[in-house]
Design a protein around this motif. Structure first.
Motif, short mmCIF file in Angstrom:
data_model
loop_
_atom_site.label_atom_id
_atom_site.label_comp_id
_atom_site.label_asym_id
_atom_site.label_seq_id
_atom_site.Cartn_x
_atom_site.Cartn_y
_atom_site.Cartn_z
N GLU A 262 0.83 -1.21 0.00
CA GLU A 262 0.00 0.00 0.00
C GLU A 262 0.87 1.26 0.00
O GLU A 262 0.57 2.24 -0.69
CB GLU A 262 -0.92 -0.02 1.23
CG GLU A 262 -1.86 1.17 1.33
CD GLU A 262 -2.97 1.18 0.29
OE1 GLU A 262 -3.72 2.18 0.25
OE2 GLU A 262 -3.09 0.21 -0.47
N VAL A 266 0.75 4.31 -2.72
CA VAL A 266 0.51 5.70 -2.29
C VAL A 266 1.60 6.62 -2.80
O VAL A 266 1.34 7.70 -3.35
CB VAL A 266 0.40 5.77 -0.76
CG1 VAL A 266 0.47 7.22 -0.27
CG2 VAL A 266 -0.89 5.11 -0.28
N ALA A 269 1.46 7.07 -6.66
CA ALA A 269 0.30 7.86 -7.06
C ALA A 269 0.51 9.35 -6.81
O ALA A 269 0.02 10.19 -7.57
CB ALA A 269 -0.94 7.36 -6.34
N LYS A 270 1.24 9.68 -5.77
CA LYS A 270 1.49 11.08 -5.45
C LYS A 270 2.26 11.81 -6.55
O LYS A 270 2.20 13.03 -6.65
CB LYS A 270 2.29 11.19 -4.15
CG LYS A 270 1.47 10.97 -2.89
CD LYS A 270 2.36 11.15 -1.67
CE LYS A 270 1.58 10.98 -0.37
NZ LYS A 270 2.45 11.15 0.82
N SER A 293 -3.84 -1.88 -6.40
CA SER A 293 -3.71 -0.85 -5.37
C SER A 293 -3.39 0.50 -6.00
O SER A 293 -3.94 1.53 -5.60
CB SER A 293 -2.62 -1.24 -4.37
OG SER A 293 -2.95 -2.45 -3.71
N ARG A 296 -6.35 2.20 -7.51
CA ARG A 296 -7.26 2.82 -6.54
C ARG A 296 -6.84 4.24 -6.20
O ARG A 296 -7.65 5.05 -5.75
CB ARG A 296 -7.30 1.99 -5.25
CG ARG A 296 -8.12 0.73 -5.35
CD ARG A 296 -8.38 0.12 -3.99
NE ARG A 296 -7.19 -0.55 -3.44
CZ ARG A 296 -6.44 -0.07 -2.47
NH1 ARG A 296 -6.70 1.11 -1.93
NH2 ARG A 296 -5.39 -0.75 -2.02
N HIS A 297 -5.55 4.54 -6.41
CA HIS A 297 -5.02 5.83 -5.97
C HIS A 297 -4.77 6.82 -7.10
O HIS A 297 -4.43 7.98 -6.84
CB HIS A 297 -3.71 5.62 -5.20
CG HIS A 297 -3.87 4.95 -3.88
ND1 HIS A 297 -4.38 5.60 -2.77
CD2 HIS A 297 -3.62 3.68 -3.47
CE1 HIS A 297 -4.42 4.77 -1.74
NE2 HIS A 297 -3.97 3.59 -2.14
N THR A 298 -4.89 6.40 -8.35
CA THR A 298 -4.58 7.29 -9.46
C THR A 298 -5.52 7.05 -10.64
O THR A 298 -6.03 5.94 -10.81
CB THR A 298 -3.12 7.12 -9.93
OG1 THR A 298 -2.85 8.03 -11.00
CG2 THR A 298 -2.85 5.70 -10.43
#
Length: 351
Positions: A262, A266, A269-270, A293, A296-298
């Protein structure tokens, strides 16, 4: 050299210790660069060699020098095996990254073993190697080096992401190539997968079986490196000093892997603006749970190429770095590494 067709081998050994990647490629320079991968193998390390490479960060100078000579001979055996197995002839060069033992650009020091002149004699081929040292001497990070290949071979994508021992991102900004290490990936995941009896987390199965520990995740995401601006790069030393001590606060190994997976998603994606094309290669591209995963973030449009490119992109690009050296063209970009200038890096050895 100014001819336009280059029959070469590219060789890469990454920090995740998966093995030695060897790719036989043709690089063609017309209006733009193009390539063809003919044959490629990943030759796993013998158990003893893998253990020595893992432990070498603790070695003194004499022990490192001994390992360098031993590894050069070991690498030569693998290269000869590859050439003989596929009956390859008329090579222009063998272009080899070597294996990183120390990477401390803040101390103006980096060491990749297997780059001794003896290699050319042992394989009876011209060798181009040792691409990082000159960049560090020019006050650069010595890494990442792959972005020149992203620009010349994969420039149609907005972002190129390599998920190897570390995650490296590369993209164009204001007519400059920008690149940096985002976070450790397989160097951490493989470490904990071994505790569960596997070389790596196949498809992210261990991560899927675990539970993300949010307190530890927050600690990981708060590490100072993530707030530094590029150029910046990571080495095993940083992982040992910062990551493992945080993750080892978690009791269950699957929970560790879930939490760290995860964390990777994260941090990647940042770095990504919405809706851009993201071309992903490296062993982590086979980790379907990690990719889920990340999705889900991007909202980036994730593109996974054929396995041949996923597995061999770094070997291919080090072949290109070697060819650029032979052509006396820049293969290190100061916008990427922070060096004083763009430059043509590497050593050329002849048998």
């Amino acid at each position: 050299m100014n001819h336009q067709y280059y029959n070469v081998l590219g060789i890469m050994s990454g920090t995740s210790l998966d093995g030695i990647d060897i790719a036989h490629v043709t690089l063609v320079r017309k209006e733009n660069w193009s390539f063809q991968i003919h044959k490629a193998l990943t030759l796993p390390y013998a158990t003893g060699m893998k253990q020595e490479l893992a432990n070498a960060i603790t070695y003194n100078k004499r022990e490192v020098d001994q390992l360098n000579r031993k590894y050069t001979r070991y690498l030569a055996e693998k290269v000869r095996y590859f050439i003989d197995s596929f009956k390859i002839d008329n090579l222009v060069a063998v272009c080899s990254h070597g294996h990183t033992i120390f990477h401390r650009p803040q101390e103006n020091y980096t060491l990749q073993i297997g780059n001794l002149p003896e290699l050319a004699q042992l394989i009876n081929q011209r060798v181009v190697c040792d691409f990082r040292v000159q960049d560090v001497a020019l006050n650069g990070q010595g890494a990442p080096l792959v972005p020149i290949g992203d620009r010349l071979l994969f420039g149609s994508y907005d972002y190129c992401l390599n998920l190897g021992g570390f995650a490296n991102l590369s993209f164009e900004q204001n007519a400059q190539r920008i690149a940096y290490d985002i976070c450790p990936v397989n160097i951490v995941l493989n470490h904990y997968a071994l505790k569960l009896g596997k070389e790596y987390d196949t498809g992210g199965a261990f991560a899927k079986a675990g539970t993300v520990q949010t307190t530890v995740l927050e600690k990981l995401n708060s590490l100072a490196y993530y707030h530094q601006s590029a150029p910046k790069s990571l080495g095993k030393e940083w992982v040992n000093a910062h990551v493992f001590q945080i993750l080892d606060q978690i009791e269950g190994t699957c929970d560790i892997i879930a939490t760290y997976t995860e964390h990777i998603a994260v941090q990647i994606a940042k770095q990504l603006p919405p809706e851009k094309t993201l071309f992903i290669t490296g062993g982590g591209a086979f980790n379907t749970y990690l990719l889920c995963s990340l999705r889900r973030h991007t909202t980036a449009k994730i593109i996974i190429p054929e396995p041949e490119i996923i597995e061999n992109k770094e070997a291919l690009i080090f072949a290109l770095l070697g060819v650029l050296k032979l052509r006396n063209e820049n293969n290190c970009l100061s916008s990427v590494t922070g060096a004083n200038r763009d430059h043509c890096s590497g050593e050329i050895y002849v048998p």
